[in-house]
Design a protein around this motif. Sequence first.
Motif, short mmCIF file in Angstrom:
data_model
loop_
_atom_site.label_atom_id
_atom_site.label_comp_id
_atom_site.label_asym_id
_atom_site.label_seq_id
_atom_site.Cartn_x
_atom_site.Cartn_y
_atom_site.Cartn_z
N GLU A 284 54.93 27.50 43.28
CA GLU A 284 53.86 27.53 42.45
C GLU A 284 53.10 28.62 42.38
O GLU A 284 52.81 29.00 41.01
N ARG A 285 53.12 29.37 43.47
CA ARG A 285 52.42 30.79 43.26
C ARG A 285 53.41 31.68 42.61
O ARG A 285 52.83 32.66 41.85
N CYS A 286 54.74 31.65 42.82
CA CYS A 286 55.69 32.45 42.07
C CYS A 286 55.32 32.46 40.67
O CYS A 286 55.55 33.15 39.98
N ARG A 287 55.40 31.04 40.22
CA ARG A 287 54.91 30.67 38.72
C ARG A 287 53.80 31.35 38.36
O ARG A 287 53.57 31.92 37.36
N LEU A 288 52.61 31.52 39.02
CA LEU A 288 51.62 32.08 38.92
C LEU A 288 51.67 33.55 38.58
O LEU A 288 51.06 34.13 37.79
N ARG A 289 52.37 34.28 39.70
CA ARG A 289 52.43 35.67 39.41
C ARG A 289 53.51 35.99 38.20
O ARG A 289 53.32 36.87 37.61
N GLN A 290 54.74 35.14 37.85
CA GLN A 290 55.44 35.28 36.83
C GLN A 290 54.67 35.18 35.38
O GLN A 290 54.56 36.22 34.36
N ALA A 291 53.70 34.33 35.44
CA ALA A 291 52.72 34.07 34.35
C ALA A 291 52.03 35.34 33.97
O ALA A 291 51.86 35.92 32.88
N ARG A 292 51.03 35.69 35.24
CA ARG A 292 50.52 37.12 35.00
C ARG A 292 51.44 38.26 34.46
O ARG A 292 51.14 39.11 33.64
N ARG A 293 52.49 38.32 35.17
CA ARG A 293 53.48 39.32 34.63
C ARG A 293 53.92 39.33 32.98
O ARG A 293 53.76 40.40 32.34
N LEU A 294 54.16 38.03 32.68
CA LEU A 294 54.69 38.22 31.55
C LEU A 294 53.55 38.35 30.32
O LEU A 294 53.74 39.04 29.24
N VAL A 295 52.20 37.92 30.64
CA VAL A 295 51.09 38.15 29.66
C VAL A 295 50.95 39.87 29.74
O VAL A 295 50.66 40.22 28.65
N ALA A 296 51.21 40.39 30.69
CA ALA A 296 50.66 41.82 31.15
C ALA A 296 51.83 42.48 30.12
O ALA A 296 51.52 43.83 29.90
N LEU A 297 53.10 41.94 30.00
CA LEU A 297 53.92 42.62 29.19
C LEU A 297 53.56 43.05 27.73
O LEU A 297 54.11 43.98 27.06
N ASP A 298 52.70 42.11 27.14
CA ASP A 298 52.27 42.32 25.95
C ASP A 298 53.29 42.79 24.80
O ASP A 298 53.21 43.59 24.06
N ARG A 299 54.32 41.54 24.46
CA ARG A 299 55.37 41.86 23.83
C ARG A 299 55.86 40.50 23.56
O ARG A 299 55.59 39.49 24.34
N PRO A 300 56.52 40.17 22.34
CA PRO A 300 57.31 38.76 22.27
C PRO A 300 58.05 38.48 23.25
O PRO A 300 58.73 39.19 23.97
N LEU A 301 58.00 37.29 23.63
CA LEU A 301 58.57 36.72 24.96
C LEU A 301 59.83 35.85 24.32
O LEU A 301 59.62 35.27 23.42
N GLY A 302 61.07 35.85 25.15
CA GLY A 302 62.18 34.94 24.74
C GLY A 302 62.42 34.16 25.73
O GLY A 302 61.47 34.06 27.05
N LYS A 303 63.22 33.14 25.62
CA LYS A 303 63.55 31.88 26.63
C LYS A 303 63.80 32.34 27.94
O LYS A 303 63.45 31.96 28.95
N SER A 304 64.59 33.44 28.06
CA SER A 304 65.15 34.03 29.38
C SER A 304 64.05 34.45 30.02
O SER A 304 63.81 34.39 31.20
N ASP A 305 62.71 35.13 29.34
CA ASP A 305 61.54 35.66 30.03
C ASP A 305 60.99 34.54 30.50
O ASP A 305 60.35 34.52 31.71
N LEU A 306 60.96 33.13 29.91
CA LEU A 306 60.10 32.19 30.27
C LEU A 306 60.68 31.26 31.31
O LEU A 306 59.81 30.73 32.26
N THR A 308 62.77 32.80 33.66
CA THR A 308 63.37 33.65 34.96
C THR A 308 62.09 34.01 35.89
O THR A 308 61.18 34.34 35.56
N LEU A 309 62.41 33.56 37.26
CA LEU A 309 61.47 34.29 38.17
C LEU A 309 62.12 35.40 38.99
O LEU A 309 63.38 35.38 39.13
N THR A 310 61.70 36.46 38.91
CA THR A 310 61.95 37.88 39.37
C THR A 310 61.75 38.03 40.68
O THR A 310 60.90 37.44 41.33
N ALA A 311 62.22 39.03 41.47
CA ALA A 311 61.83 39.53 42.88
C ALA A 311 60.48 39.90 42.94
O ALA A 311 59.63 39.76 43.87
N GLU A 312 59.90 40.43 41.74
CA GLU A 312 58.76 40.79 41.57
C GLU A 312 57.72 39.52 41.82
O GLU A 312 56.42 39.81 42.66
N ASP A 313 57.97 38.76 41.43
CA ASP A 313 57.37 37.38 41.43
C ASP A 313 56.99 36.94 42.81
O ASP A 313 56.17 36.30 43.12
N VAL A 314 58.05 37.02 43.51
CA VAL A 314 58.18 36.54 45.02
C VAL A 314 57.63 37.51 45.99
O VAL A 314 56.60 37.24 46.80
#
Length: 325
Positions: A284-306, A308-314
């Motif tokens: 659940e906390r990984c998902r929180l960090r993923q959401a923060r990361r994706l919003v900070a990208l400030d670009r259109p998002l694809g399905k893969s973005d939504l 995928t949990l990355t090492a940064e999120d962990v």
Amino acid sequence: MDTPKGFGFHRPSAGGAAQITAVEEHAPEPAILGDDEVLDLSADEAAARVSDTLAALDAELVGLASVKRRVREIASLLQVDRARRRFGLTTTRPTLHMSFTGGPGTGKTTVALRMAAILHALDYIRAPRVHTVTRDDLVGQFIGHTAPKTKEAIARAAGGVLFIDEAYYLFRPENERDYGQEVIEILLTEMENERGDLVVIFAGYPDRMATFFAANPGLSSRVPHHLTFADYDHAELTQIAGLMVESEGFAFDDDAHKAFAEYLSLRMEQPRFSNARSVRNAIERCRLRQARRLVALDRPLGKSDLITLTAEDVYGSSVFEPSPD
């Protein structure tokens, strides 16, 4: 030889006592089979429901081989007991009160729910429900308060399973005026008198539960089934994490897989680690960090973005922060 026959037993409804009585009046049990007849256990419609429940248990829970084996043994006992009744063979109704011992997050509640489904399918209880309580739900604060609270909990669980979590808190020998002993005495009576309509499961940590039963021999004698839920090892927790992530529509990339395995090695050594529960919280906390990361990208998002949990999120977890000197 006669053609094998299925059971054809009536399965009580979960809709209440009045409905059950009405149905039973119009659905008598099938005739007793003759000595030369045979019975196909697999042809029982209830057996199919039990098989589905056991398959779901295997799919839901990683490991726990001894627990799953005992659940299958109990299901087999009840199936054979039903078969004996079809031939007019009478036996004492099995006592199925249980003790589940293990740490937090080891699957005790999940197994209780599946056990209730099995007992219901085989006509042992009226409804596949589990009523979960703790000491606070049973023990009163003053004289005359405990009995009504306990009997209310039993009434709510009637026809199903009463699951008492952290049951050892009912016994406090250091306090002579504690009302927990009154709860135990009521349970002793109800477990014996209502064993055809109520299954009680006591749950808690292994060492404390051992003390609890040792101090209550009457209670211990009424609980024939003791299931031990071992802590998960690293490989099992990694598998559990993968199943949880997949069930939520996410996926670890390769680096995230390695990072989460590293996370588990560190977290398992820390206090208050709760097995699968801690794994779920970490995801659940990984998902929180993923959401923060994706919003900070400030670009259109694809399905893969939504998904995928990355090492940064962990690695954003505080578990990786250096310990203070």
